[in-house]
Motif scaffolding. Structure first.
Motif, short mmCIF file in Angstrom:
data_model
loop_
_atom_site.label_atom_id
_atom_site.label_comp_id
_atom_site.label_asym_id
_atom_site.label_seq_id
_atom_site.Cartn_x
_atom_site.Cartn_y
_atom_site.Cartn_z
N CYS A 8 -7.37 0.79 -3.91
CA CYS A 8 -6.49 1.11 -2.77
C CYS A 8 -7.29 1.35 -1.50
CB CYS A 8 -5.63 2.31 -3.11
SG CYS A 8 -4.40 1.99 -4.39
N SER A 9 -8.43 2.00 -1.62
CA SER A 9 -9.26 2.26 -0.44
C SER A 9 -9.75 0.96 0.19
CB SER A 9 -10.46 3.12 -0.81
OG SER A 9 -10.03 4.38 -1.23
N ALA A 58 1.95 1.66 -3.48
CA ALA A 58 0.82 2.00 -4.34
C ALA A 58 0.44 3.47 -4.18
CB ALA A 58 -0.37 1.11 -4.01
N TYR A 59 0.55 4.00 -2.96
CA TYR A 59 0.21 5.40 -2.74
C TYR A 59 1.34 6.36 -3.09
CZ TYR A 59 -4.39 4.89 -0.65
OH TYR A 59 -5.72 4.64 -0.47
N LEU A 104 0.82 -1.21 0.00
CA LEU A 104 0.00 0.00 0.00
C LEU A 104 0.86 1.27 0.00
CD1 LEU A 104 -3.00 -0.91 2.29
CD2 LEU A 104 -3.09 -0.14 -0.07
N TYR A 132 -6.12 3.88 -9.44
CA TYR A 132 -6.93 2.81 -8.85
C TYR A 132 -7.34 3.17 -7.43
CZ TYR A 132 -5.19 0.01 -12.75
OH TYR A 132 -4.89 -0.48 -13.99
N GLU A 161 2.89 6.21 -8.50
CA GLU A 161 1.86 5.72 -7.59
C GLU A 161 0.68 5.18 -8.39
OE1 GLU A 161 1.03 10.00 -8.35
OE2 GLU A 161 2.78 9.01 -7.55
N LEU A 175 -8.26 -1.93 -0.08
CA LEU A 175 -7.09 -2.60 0.51
C LEU A 175 -6.74 -1.99 1.86
CD1 LEU A 175 -4.51 -3.51 -2.25
CD2 LEU A 175 -6.04 -4.98 -0.98
N LYS A 176 -6.91 -0.69 2.01
CA LYS A 176 -6.68 -0.06 3.32
C LYS A 176 -7.65 -0.60 4.35
CE LYS A 176 -6.78 4.38 2.79
NZ LYS A 176 -6.58 5.85 2.85
N CYS A 233 -2.35 4.39 -6.90
CA CYS A 233 -3.64 4.74 -6.30
C CYS A 233 -4.28 5.95 -6.94
CB CYS A 233 -3.49 4.93 -4.79
SG CYS A 233 -3.19 3.36 -3.94
#
Length: 176
Positions: free
Chosen positions: A129-130, A109-110, A106, A125, A120, A132-133, A122
């Protein structure tokens, strides 16, 4: 003010039952998570090895938690405290490593990694990502429960032994 055996047993059973829905929910969110982007394509569970690792460890720990909760009522397994101690320790550490793998994913990704020119993901996507958080948050709760379970199982095993004898300083000074 110490713990009674019944208090520890109730806490142990409660945590084992408490951790199961959090593991199942994090697995469900991770496996069902997917997002399609017209520029970059589809991103889903099957593409990400770190996510598969978290799901696998969560499934194993949920199954073990259910098994351990059920077996707490069986006398033949309850006397094997060392078996639960070893398994709780191993699963607690595996849960921490899977949490770290997902957290690292993550983070990349961010933020990306400019040194090796990863941008990044995110930004493209965001929904993926949200979710996955959210899965990571549920997994963190499970990890905390397993860390407490590891401490409880260690307490159950090592309370049977007497503390080592350490002579007091007064006795040592009298000898010299």
């Amino acid at each position: 003010m110490g713990f009674r055996g019944a208090d520890v047993k109730i806490l142990d059973l409660s945590l084992r039952l408490f951790v199961i829905p959090f593991n199942v929910a994090s697995i469900w969110i991770a496996v069902k998570n997917k997002q399609d982007n017209s520029d970059y394509g589809k991103l889903e569970f099957n593409n990400l090895i770190g996510l598969k690792y978290m799901v696998c460890i969560s499934a194993i720990s949920a199954g073990y938690a259910l098994f351990a909760a059920v077996s707490s009522y069986l006398r033949c397994l309850l006397t094997k405290a060392w078996l639960f101690f070893v398994t709780d320790q191993v699963l607690a550490y595996l849960m921490v490593t899977s949490m770290a793998a997902l957290g690292d994913f993550l983070y990349l990704a961010y933020n990306g990694d400019q040194v090796i020119s990863w941008s990044e993901a995110c930004a493209s996507y965001g929904k993926f990502c949200s979710r996955l958080k959210l899965a990571l948050g549920l997994h963190v709760i499970s990890v905390c429960c397993f860390l407490v379970l590891a401490v409880i199982s260690a307490y159950r095993v090592f309370r049977r032994f007497e503390p080592p004898f350490v002579p007091s300083k007064e006795c040592e000074q009298e000898r010299t």
